[in-house]
Design a protein around this motif. Structure first.
Motif, PDB file in Angstrom:
ATOM      1  N   ASP A 208      -3.965 -48.423  44.943  1.00 43.39           N
ATOM      2  CA  ASP A 208      -4.992 -48.013  45.914  1.00 43.39           C
ATOM      3  C   ASP A 208      -4.555 -46.676  46.515  1.00 43.39           C
ATOM      4  O   ASP A 208      -3.757 -46.641  47.444  1.00 43.39           O
TER       5      ASP A 208
ATOM      6  N   ARG B   6      -5.759 -44.742  48.492  1.00 42.36           N
ATOM      7  CA  ARG B   6      -6.023 -44.528  49.911  1.00 42.36           C
ATOM      8  C   ARG B   6      -4.816 -44.882  50.780  1.00 42.36           C
ATOM      9  O   ARG B   6      -4.729 -44.461  51.936  1.00 42.36           O
ATOM     10  N   LYS B   7      -3.903 -45.655  50.231  1.00 37.96           N
ATOM     11  CA  LYS B   7      -2.731 -46.087  50.986  1.00 37.96           C
ATOM     12  C   LYS B   7      -1.501 -45.224  50.719  1.00 37.96           C
ATOM     13  O   LYS B   7      -0.430 -45.502  51.255  1.00 37.96           O
TER      14      LYS B   7
ATOM     15  N   PRO C 109       0.919 -42.488  51.479  1.00 38.59           N
ATOM     16  CA  PRO C 109       1.190 -41.653  52.653  1.00 38.59           C
ATOM     17  C   PRO C 109       0.954 -40.179  52.326  1.00 38.59           C
ATOM     18  O   PRO C 109       1.451 -39.668  51.317  1.00 38.59           O
TER      19      PRO C 109
ATOM     20  N   MET D 219       3.604 -47.187  48.293  1.00 42.14           N
ATOM     21  CA  MET D 219       2.723 -48.078  49.036  1.00 42.14           C
ATOM     22  C   MET D 219       1.279 -47.958  48.556  1.00 42.14           C
ATOM     23  O   MET D 219       0.476 -48.881  48.733  1.00 42.14           O
ATOM     24  N   GLY D 220       0.947 -46.841  47.951  1.00 43.12           N
ATOM     25  CA  GLY D 220      -0.415 -46.629  47.494  1.00 43.12           C
ATOM     26  C   GLY D 220      -0.638 -46.945  46.025  1.00 43.12           C
ATOM     27  O   GLY D 220      -1.711 -46.655  45.487  1.00 43.12           O
TER      28      GLY D 220
END
Length: 256
Positions: free
Chosen positions: A86, A88-89, A91, A82-83
């Motif tokens: 990015d 920061r995303k 988990p 998911m990151g």
């Protein structure tokens, strides 16, 4: 760690708890060029340099830090992805609940930094005392829960995603060689794990309430009252003799 040490030196009731990833790993894999590999090691607080890991191990051995946790929070490769694009995303979290006893033994006892007795303290007794469930937990005695592990210090094994019992598809301790293994686990007198086989049954778990207060906070009220009336220096009469041979009474004024 330094703030914990300073606070304890000042008399504050502070507990320091490193996680096993901080003790055993270093930040090199976070910078791996393959996102799928690097993302496995993303957690908070982040895994630091090897020098930081050594400092944490020394602090644990010397008693500056009191117990070892896992911060077990796992995500599979699909969830970590998911990151992608990015960071920061991504988990945050790594595995550790199954590996904790083995990794602490390898990094602390097999390295000579800690005795087996202290190993029991940082992995069991100190946690029970901190959460105010000692001596029910963290202790072997009549009246305590019969929670016991049988640990073989000579059995060798390798940590790997291919052999662990978690459903995640990776292991941040992949390939780590360990000498020492939990071979049996007893909970409240019942055998749950033995020789690689699980004997636990659904519904046998038990909720353990954590009462407030406890030994960690005993004496705080008295200590606070004493500090309210304590001066840095009290009035201290000191007898002195002047140059003429007469005694002179001197007093040091109280300083704030």
């Amino acid at each position: 760690m330094e703030e914990v040490a300073k606070a304890r030196k000042d008399g504050q009731r502070v507990i320091g708890e490193p996680v096993i990833s901080g003790l055993a790993l270093n930040e090199s894999m976070v910078w791996h060029p393959d996102f799928n590999v690097a993302s496995r090691y993303v957690m908070s607080p982040p895994i630091r340099s090897a020098e930081h890991g050594l400092a944490l191990r020394k602090a644990l051995a010397q008693g500056t830090l009191q117990l070892v946790g896992t911060d077990h929070a796992v995500f599979n490769s699909t969830q970590k992805a998911m990151g992608r694009g990015d960071f920061r995303k991504i988990p945050n979290g790594v595995n550790g609940i199954e590996e904790r006893m083995h990794v602490v033994w390898e990094t602390m006892v097999n390295s000579g930094m800690m005795s087996p007795m202290d190993y029991v303290r940082v992995t069991s007794t100190a946690a029970a005392q901190t959460f105010n469930i000692y001596p029910r937990k963290g202790h072997i005695a009549v009246g305590s829960d019969a929670d016991v592990i049988v640990f073989d210090p000579n059995e060798e094994h390798v940590l790997s995603a291919s052999t662990h019992h978690s459903r995640i598809d990776s292991n941040v301790y992949e390939g780590m060689r360990i000498k020492g293994r939990v071979v049996s686990t007893v909970s409240r007198g019942r055998l749950l794990w033995d020789a690689g086989k699980l004997y636990a049954e659904p519904g046998t778990g038990q909720y353990i309430p954590l009462p407030t207060g406890g030994p960690l906070f005993e004496g705080l009220d008295v200590q606070q009252q004493a500090e309210m009336v304590l001066h840095r220096y009290g009035r201290t009469p000191v007898a002195r003799t002047d140059t003429m041979g007469s005694k002179v009474e001197l007093c040091m004024a109280a300083q704030s």
